[in-house]
Design a protein around this motif. Structure first.
Motif, mmCIF file in Angstrom:
data_model
loop_
_atom_site.group_PDB
_atom_site.id
_atom_site.type_symbol
_atom_site.label_atom_id
_atom_site.label_comp_id
_atom_site.label_asym_id
_atom_site.label_seq_id
_atom_site.Cartn_x
_atom_site.Cartn_y
_atom_site.Cartn_z
ATOM 1 N N VAL A 1 0.862 -1.182 0.000
ATOM 2 C CA VAL A 1 0.000 0.000 0.000
ATOM 3 C C VAL A 1 0.899 1.233 0.000
ATOM 4 N N ASP A 2 0.611 2.175 -0.900
ATOM 5 C CA ASP A 2 1.445 3.379 -0.996
ATOM 6 C C ASP A 2 1.076 4.433 0.042
ATOM 7 N N TYR A 3 -0.219 4.577 0.322
ATOM 8 C CA TYR A 3 -0.699 5.601 1.260
ATOM 9 C C TYR A 3 -1.829 5.026 2.103
ATOM 10 N N ILE A 4 -1.898 5.474 3.335
ATOM 11 C CA ILE A 4 -3.039 5.190 4.192
ATOM 12 C C ILE A 4 -3.580 6.521 4.670
ATOM 13 N N LEU A 5 -4.871 6.713 4.498
ATOM 14 C CA LEU A 5 -5.543 7.931 4.946
ATOM 15 C C LEU A 5 -6.496 7.562 6.076
ATOM 16 N N ARG A 6 -6.671 8.500 6.993
ATOM 17 C CA ARG A 6 -7.669 8.356 8.057
ATOM 18 C C ARG A 6 -8.653 9.487 7.888
ATOM 19 N N ALA A 7 -9.919 9.132 7.774
ATOM 20 C CA ALA A 7 -10.958 10.134 7.555
ATOM 21 C C ALA A 7 -12.009 10.038 8.648
ATOM 22 N N ARG A 8 -12.674 11.157 8.923
ATOM 23 C CA ARG A 8 -13.791 11.217 9.870
ATOM 24 C C ARG A 8 -14.995 11.747 9.112
ATOM 25 N N VAL A 9 -16.073 10.960 9.093
ATOM 26 C CA VAL A 9 -17.299 11.313 8.378
ATOM 27 C C VAL A 9 -18.504 10.881 9.211
ATOM 28 N N PRO A 10 -19.712 11.366 8.849
ATOM 29 C CA PRO A 10 -20.898 10.960 9.614
ATOM 30 C C PRO A 10 -21.352 9.528 9.319
ATOM 31 N N ASP A 11 -21.188 9.084 8.060
ATOM 32 C CA ASP A 11 -21.743 7.784 7.679
ATOM 33 C C ASP A 11 -21.130 7.309 6.361
ATOM 34 N N VAL A 12 -21.553 6.139 5.897
ATOM 35 C CA VAL A 12 -21.004 5.549 4.673
ATOM 36 C C VAL A 12 -21.309 6.423 3.459
ATOM 37 N N ALA A 13 -22.474 7.018 3.400
ATOM 38 C CA ALA A 13 -22.820 7.892 2.269
ATOM 39 C C ALA A 13 -21.855 9.087 2.195
ATOM 40 N N ALA A 14 -21.512 9.652 3.333
ATOM 41 C CA ALA A 14 -20.561 10.769 3.352
ATOM 42 C C ALA A 14 -19.180 10.288 2.916
ATOM 43 N N TYR A 15 -18.798 9.066 3.322
ATOM 44 C CA TYR A 15 -17.528 8.522 2.835
ATOM 45 C C TYR A 15 -17.555 8.388 1.321
ATOM 46 N N ASP A 16 -18.663 7.918 0.766
ATOM 47 C CA ASP A 16 -18.750 7.758 -0.693
ATOM 48 C C ASP A 16 -18.578 9.100 -1.396
ATOM 49 N N ARG A 17 -19.151 10.159 -0.848
ATOM 50 C CA ARG A 17 -18.963 11.491 -1.443
ATOM 51 C C ARG A 17 -17.487 11.910 -1.373
ATOM 52 N N LEU A 18 -16.838 11.629 -0.243
ATOM 53 C CA LEU A 18 -15.413 11.908 -0.114
ATOM 54 C C LEU A 18 -14.624 11.099 -1.139
ATOM 55 N N TYR A 19 -14.929 9.824 -1.271
ATOM 56 C CA TYR A 19 -14.263 8.953 -2.239
ATOM 57 C C TYR A 19 -14.403 9.511 -3.655
ATOM 58 N N GLN A 20 -15.596 9.934 -4.023
ATOM 59 C CA GLN A 20 -15.833 10.476 -5.366
ATOM 60 C C GLN A 20 -14.998 11.735 -5.600
ATOM 61 N N ARG A 21 -14.915 12.610 -4.608
ATOM 62 C CA ARG A 21 -14.097 13.820 -4.751
ATOM 63 C C ARG A 21 -12.615 13.476 -4.859
ATOM 64 N N LEU A 22 -12.172 12.480 -4.098
ATOM 65 C CA LEU A 22 -10.773 12.067 -4.111
ATOM 66 C C LEU A 22 -10.369 11.498 -5.469
ATOM 67 N N ILE A 23 -11.154 10.570 -6.002
ATOM 68 C CA ILE A 23 -10.775 9.937 -7.275
ATOM 69 C C ILE A 23 -10.960 10.877 -8.459
ATOM 70 N N ALA A 24 -11.779 11.913 -8.303
ATOM 71 C CA ALA A 24 -11.942 12.892 -9.385
ATOM 72 C C ALA A 24 -10.713 13.787 -9.519
ATOM 73 N N ARG A 25 -9.949 13.916 -8.455
ATOM 74 C CA ARG A 25 -8.805 14.838 -8.446
ATOM 75 C C ARG A 25 -7.462 14.168 -8.726
ATOM 76 N N VAL A 26 -7.333 12.876 -8.387
ATOM 77 C CA VAL A 26 -6.033 12.209 -8.501
ATOM 78 C C VAL A 26 -6.228 10.788 -9.027
ATOM 79 N N ASP A 27 -5.394 10.382 -10.002
ATOM 80 C CA ASP A 27 -5.446 9.019 -10.527
ATOM 81 C C ASP A 27 -4.804 8.053 -9.538
ATOM 82 N N MET A 28 -5.513 6.950 -9.282
ATOM 83 C CA MET A 28 -5.005 5.915 -8.380
ATOM 84 C C MET A 28 -5.331 4.556 -8.981
ATOM 85 N N VAL A 29 -4.505 3.554 -8.676
ATOM 86 C CA VAL A 29 -4.733 2.204 -9.171
ATOM 87 C C VAL A 29 -5.819 1.508 -8.361
#
Length: 159
Positions: free
Chosen positions: A109-137
């Motif tokens: 694993v190249d990076y490990i991130l720790r995030a704080r969110v209210p629920d799984v839906a909020a994590y999914d929104r974070l995930y979508q913003r993350l992958i929209a900005r940076v290419d990852m395998v």
């Protein structure tokens, strides 16, 4: 405070230990706890701050009380290791307030991130913003079911 090459003396360590536990104590109370005069204690704190040993004095917020009770550990693998990609990744991580910790790691694993969110839906929104900005395998997430230990105290036994 002892010089950087000599390490911290027992008074410095006592001050750091107490400040890590409760930085809101009055200087008088802190001085009494570490067996120093008020002025000597205050001078040592200032020296520790100037030396960068004390980075900040902050309030620790209970995440569940501000609707950020779900901790997510995000594992990222990338095929890109250029300086340009790394800079874009760092900028992205720093711009997303839900990400409260980010670590470049060895191994598969190249990076490990720790995030704080209210629920799984909020994590999914974070995930979508993350992958929209940076290419990852690969991006994989684990949701923390129980926090067994979560501390901000740095161990001082090595100082």
């Amino acid at each position: 405070m002892a010089s950087q090459s000599q390490g911290l003396d027992p008074f410095d360590l006592a001050i750091l230990r107490e400040l890590q536990r409760d930085s809101t104590r009055s200087i008088e109370d802190l001085a009494a706890l570490v067996n120093l005069s008020r002025n000597a204690c205050w001078r040592r704190i200032k020296l520790l701050e100037e030396a960068g040993v004390i980075r900040a004095r902050v309030a620790l917020v209970e995440a569940s009380k501000v609707n950020a009770g779900l901790t997510v550990l995000i594992r990222i693998r990338t095929s890109q290791h250029s300086a340009k990609w790394a800079e874009a990744f760092r900028d992205t991580v720093r711009a997303l307030p839900e990400i409260v910790g980010a670590y470049r790691t060895s191994g598969e694993v190249d990076y490990i991130l720790r995030a704080r969110v209210p629920d799984v839906a909020a994590y999914d929104r974070l995930y979508q913003r993350l992958i929209a900005r940076v290419d990852m395998v690969d991006v994989a997430a684990s949701f923390v079911m129980e926090e067994i230990k979560d501390t901000t105290e740095v161990p001082l036994g090595y100082a």
